[in-house]
Design an enzyme around this catalytic site. Structure first.
Site, mmCIF file in Angstrom:
data_model
loop_
_atom_site.group_PDB
_atom_site.id
_atom_site.type_symbol
_atom_site.label_atom_id
_atom_site.label_comp_id
_atom_site.label_asym_id
_atom_site.label_seq_id
_atom_site.Cartn_x
_atom_site.Cartn_y
_atom_site.Cartn_z
ATOM 1 N N PHE A 101 0.832 -1.160 0.039
ATOM 2 C CA PHE A 101 -0.067 0.024 0.121
ATOM 3 C C PHE A 101 0.670 1.153 0.009
ATOM 4 O O PHE A 101 1.831 1.439 0.686
ATOM 5 C CB PHE A 101 -0.910 0.024 1.232
ATOM 6 N N ASP A 102 0.279 2.243 -0.799
ATOM 7 C CA ASP A 102 1.084 3.580 -0.604
ATOM 8 C C ASP A 102 0.061 4.044 0.634
ATOM 9 O O ASP A 102 -0.695 3.455 1.011
ATOM 10 C CB ASP A 102 0.716 4.514 -1.818
ATOM 11 N N MET A 103 0.565 5.221 0.995
ATOM 12 C CA MET A 103 -0.265 5.868 2.278
ATOM 13 C C MET A 103 -1.302 6.933 1.860
ATOM 14 O O MET A 103 -2.303 6.668 2.099
ATOM 15 C CB MET A 103 0.762 6.180 3.417
ATOM 16 N N PHE A 122 -0.827 -0.625 -4.370
ATOM 17 C CA PHE A 122 -2.137 0.262 -4.407
ATOM 18 C C PHE A 122 -1.477 1.532 -4.526
ATOM 19 O O PHE A 122 -0.833 2.112 -3.522
ATOM 20 C CB PHE A 122 -3.006 -0.119 -3.280
#
Length: 216
Positions: free
Chosen positions: A6-8, A166
């Protein structure tokens, strides 16, 4: 079964607007302001160091205190938004996260921001103990360089072809593709037509349009 990276910002939490407001609060000292359209067209996924150095350069600003001083001031302003509960999760993320936990899917965060910022947000959601974070401090090159995603895959013991990223930004999708990973692009920060040009494997509005079993 594949792992999820995941990106944040804009993927787990709707943080871009808070970053923009915090940044503009600092820029008042210099008599300038970044407008919303310019921010969302140019800066999502690029990291705070790149953003502030670019703004200073384009406006011929050479602060005597140096860039690092103003980056710290920016982080302080941003943390106020987090602590005041103004940062919300991207729609459907918390439910999606519970689902992948139940399925035993390996996950990790790879963010172009500082790990401390990501941790603060995760803590407000009550999930800070669930994630390892790879941040700006852990790499030498930011996105679209694939280094951060390759490092994340290495830490969880997965090969790039067995990871799904993501992302919400053009540079993030480019980095995922350069790393040899599949990518889910979300239109939380940038227009659909802009992200579509990068040929993500999936293009969705948010987590309510996703079925995890079809991705991993």
């Amino acid at each position: 079964m594949k792992a999820i990276i995941f990106d944040m910002d804009g993927v787990i939490a709707d943080t871009e607007r808070a970053y923009l407001e915090a940044c503009n609060k600092l820029l008042k000292k210099f008599g300038i302001e970044v407008n919303k359209d310019d921010w969302f067209n140019r800066y999502p996924g690029t990291g705070t160091t790149y953003i502030l150095s670019t703004i200073f350069k384009e406006n011929n600003i050479k602060p005597s205190e140096g860039l690092e001083y103003w980056l710290e001031k920016w982080k302080t302003e941003y943390s106020k938004f987090v602590k005041n509960g103004k940062i919300k999760p991207v729609k459907g993320f918390l439910e999606f996260n519970k689902h992948i936990n139940a399925l035993g899917i390996k996950k990790i965060i790879a963010t172009g921001s500082h790990k401390k910022n990501a941790y603060l947000v995760l803590k407000t959601f009550g999930i800070e103990k669930e994630f390892e974070i790879v941040g700006l401090e852990d790499v030498t090159e930011g996105k679209p360089n694939p280094e951060i995603f390759l490092e994340a895959a290495k830490r969880i013991g997965y090969s790039p072809e067995n990871c799904v990223v993501f992302e919400d930004a053009v540079v993030g999708v480019q980095a995922a593709k350069a790393a040899g990973m599949e990518c889910v692009a979300m239109t939380t920060s940038m227009p659909e037509e802009v992200l579509r040009q990068e040929n993500p494997d999936w293009l969705v509005k948010d987590y309510t349009e996703l079925e995890v079993e079809k991705i991993v």
